[in-house]
Structure formats: structure tokens, C-alpha cells
Scaffold this motif. Structure first.
Motif, short mmCIF file in Angstrom:
data_model
loop_
_atom_site.label_atom_id
_atom_site.label_comp_id
_atom_site.label_asym_id
_atom_site.label_seq_id
_atom_site.Cartn_x
_atom_site.Cartn_y
_atom_site.Cartn_z
N ALA A 82 9.40 -1.11 -3.28
CA ALA A 82 9.15 0.33 -3.41
C ALA A 82 7.75 0.65 -2.91
CB ALA A 82 9.30 0.78 -4.87
N ASN A 83 7.64 1.72 -2.13
CA ASN A 83 6.36 2.17 -1.63
C ASN A 83 5.67 2.99 -2.72
OD1 ASN A 83 4.19 3.11 -0.13
ND2 ASN A 83 5.39 4.71 0.89
N LEU B 124 2.36 1.02 0.86
CA LEU B 124 1.96 -0.08 -0.01
C LEU B 124 3.18 -0.44 -0.85
CD1 LEU B 124 -1.60 1.06 -1.17
CD2 LEU B 124 -1.06 -1.01 0.14
N ARG B 125 3.84 -1.52 -0.49
CA ARG B 125 5.12 -1.87 -1.11
C ARG B 125 4.98 -2.95 -2.18
NH1 ARG B 125 9.79 -0.01 0.19
NH2 ARG B 125 9.86 1.51 1.89
N MET B 126 5.32 -2.59 -3.42
CA MET B 126 5.47 -3.61 -4.44
C MET B 126 6.83 -4.27 -4.24
SD MET B 126 8.00 -2.39 -6.60
CE MET B 126 7.70 -3.37 -8.06
N VAL B 127 6.95 -5.52 -4.60
CA VAL B 127 8.17 -6.27 -4.32
C VAL B 127 8.69 -6.93 -5.60
CG1 VAL B 127 7.64 -6.70 -1.90
CG2 VAL B 127 6.79 -8.27 -3.62
N LEU C 181 -6.37 3.42 3.43
CA LEU C 181 -6.60 2.03 3.07
C LEU C 181 -5.62 1.11 3.80
CD1 LEU C 181 -8.42 0.33 1.23
CD2 LEU C 181 -6.70 0.57 -0.57
N THR C 182 -4.44 1.61 4.06
CA THR C 182 -3.41 0.82 4.74
C THR C 182 -3.63 0.73 6.25
OG1 THR C 182 -2.01 2.76 5.11
CG2 THR C 182 -1.67 1.53 3.06
N GLY C 183 -4.45 1.65 6.79
CA GLY C 183 -4.58 1.72 8.24
C GLY C 183 -3.29 2.13 8.91
N GLY C 184 -2.40 2.79 8.16
CA GLY C 184 -1.11 3.23 8.70
C GLY C 184 -0.06 2.14 8.72
N ARG C 185 -0.40 0.95 8.23
CA ARG C 185 0.54 -0.18 8.25
C ARG C 185 1.49 -0.15 7.05
NH1 ARG C 185 -4.30 -2.19 10.14
NH2 ARG C 185 -4.21 -3.51 12.01
#
Length: 263
Positions: A41-42, A67-70, A178-182
């Protein structure tokens, strides 16, 4: 008068108990659980139609990237796992056979386990909020953070919750994300002081992350070896031990200036 069995008949008679024992062993329940990659989930977005991170008392940024928790998904504590299940899943890279007691507390009922996991999730969310606000120098008296993630228990999303709060409130500190779009995934517990802890199941979690598009995976440094086992192609591991280290690694990854830690 006793009749004498021929040799083939004698072998057949002796084999019957062995066959029965083997059949019993194959189908008898064993104290194991079988785990596999679960949902992701993002935390910067919504899950099941509900915003994961909600902030009151401070302006919230519009973010890009993920930002994906797994998670991993395991057979339930009351599920029947047979020898056939164990053998069939032992050599699969997308499955893990683990002692049931390592997955679920011994002696607890299904309801008690669910309550325990929910309590761990709540503690993780509280610690994530404290760690994020402390990192940003903000007061919990003025900034209120609410985290909502349905159908997920346990403490392993702590690090990603914390990074999500920071990205929502502060970004990279220079107007960027913070992700830089990734699409970045990761796992790890978090303490209120920002210490990142190990969680287990990372070899399966990396598969879930790559399946859902992640290209970077934040992993507790102590679990680098496990994470490197069967690492999906195209997924970069970034080991972390603290929240500050995780943020610094993401900033370096975004700017391209400096070296990103590796396992």
C-alpha cells in the motif's frame, strides 16, 4: 491348518502398514505455516478508498512518487498444513515454510492473535508519528496525525509511515519530494527515537514490492542477507538503521550527489 503366503503376498502384506503410515504423514496436520508475498500500500495515497495519512494543524504538501509498505500473507493459525504442503512449497522462491510458533504466538486463539496484531499496528503508528514530528522539530500539541490502514496488523510498516509523514509535511527540505518521484518500498519497525528494527519475511516482501512497481527497497541493515536471497531483478536494496539514515539515503538517491548505502 495354516496356509503359507507366497513371497509377493508376504511383501504386499508387510507393505500395507508402511503405506498407511506414509499416507497418514502426508495428510496429518503439521505445526507449520506457509507464507507468500502479500499486499502493498502506498502510504502517501489511499488504501481501500481511505487516505492513509491525515494531518491537522499544519500545511500538507502535494506529493508525487510512492512510499509502499509491504506485507506477507501466511496460512492462518488454525489452518491444516500437511507434509505434502510443506514439501510442495519448500523449494519455491515465492513461498516460505516457517514454524507456526514463529508466525503466531503459541496457545493464542485466532481472535487473540488478531487483537495482538492490531495492538502492534497501533503502537507502530504512534511511534511513527512521534519519530516523524521529533525529526521535523514539530510539537504533537499543534500537529495531529492520523494513520488509517485497513486489514493490516503488526509493526513492520513503522518506517514507511514515518517517511510518509515527513514527505507530506516537509518533503526533501528543498521543495521536492522525499521519493524523488520514484516508487519506493520498504519495511522495518520504528521507535520514537528513530531507530529502525528488523521484521522478518523480507525475501517475500521484496517480491511483493517489485511486483507492484517498486525500484528501491529500504531494508533493516541486519536483514540484508535475507533480502538479497532471490532478490527480484530491477530492485535496489538500501540498508538502514535509523530514520535519519533512511532520509539521507533518499535525498542522495534523489540528488545523485554522494553514495547510496548498499547491502
Amino acid at each position: 491348518m495354516l496356509s503359507r503366503l507366497t513371497r509377493p503376498q508376504a511383501v504386499a502384506v508387510c507393505a500395507l502398514p508402511v503405506v498407511a503410515l506414509l499416507a497418514t504423514a502426508v495428510f496429518a496436520p503439521l505445526p507449520f505455516s506457509v507464507a507468500q508475498p502479500g499486499m502493498t500500500a502506498n502510504v502517501l495515497g489511499t488504501n481501500q478508498g481511505t487516505q492513509v495519512i491525515n494531518v491537522a494543524g499544519a500545511p500538507v504538501r502535494r506529493t508525487s512518487g510512492q512510499l509502499r509498505m509491504v506485507t506477507i500473507m501466511a496460512t492462518g493459525p488454525d489452518a491444516r498444513v500437511s507434509l505434502g504442503d510443506v514439501i510442495g512449497n519448500w523449494f519455491r522462491t515465492d513461498r516460505a515454510v516457517m514454524p507456526r510458533d514463529a508466525v503466531y504466538p503459541s496457545g493464542d486463539t485466532v481472535k487473540e492473535i488478531e487483537q495482538h496484531n492490531q495492538a502492534q499496528m497501533q503502537q507502530s503508528q504512534d511511534a511513527a508519528t512521534q519519530a516523524a514530528l521529533k525529526y521535523l522539530g514539530l510539537s504533537a500539541d499543534k500537529v495531529k496525525v492520523t494513520l488509517k490502514l485497513a486489514d493490516v496488523g503488526g509493526p513492520s510498516a513503522g518506517l514507511l509511515f514515518t517517511l510518509g509523514i515527513i514527505d507530506k509535511l516537509h518533503g526533501d527540505g528543498n521543495g521536492g519530494d522525499l521519493t524523488g518521484g520514484r516508487n519506493i518500498a520498504g519495511t522495518g519497525t520504528i521507535d520514537a527515537d528513530g531507530t529502525v528494527g528488523a521484521v522478518g519475511g523480507v525475501a517475500l516482501k521484496t517480491q511483493a514490492a517489485r511486483r507492484d512497481g517498486a525500484t528501491v527497497f529500504l531494508v533493516p541493515k541486519a536483514e540484508c542477507t535475507d533480502a538479497e536471497a532471490d532478490l527480484p531483478k530491477g530492485l535496489k536494496l538500501v540498508p538502514v538503521t535509523t530514520l535519519k539514515g533512511a532520509v539521507n539515503a533518499l535525498n542522495v538517491l534523489e540528488s545523485g550527489k554522494g553514495s547510496v548505502p548498499s547491502c
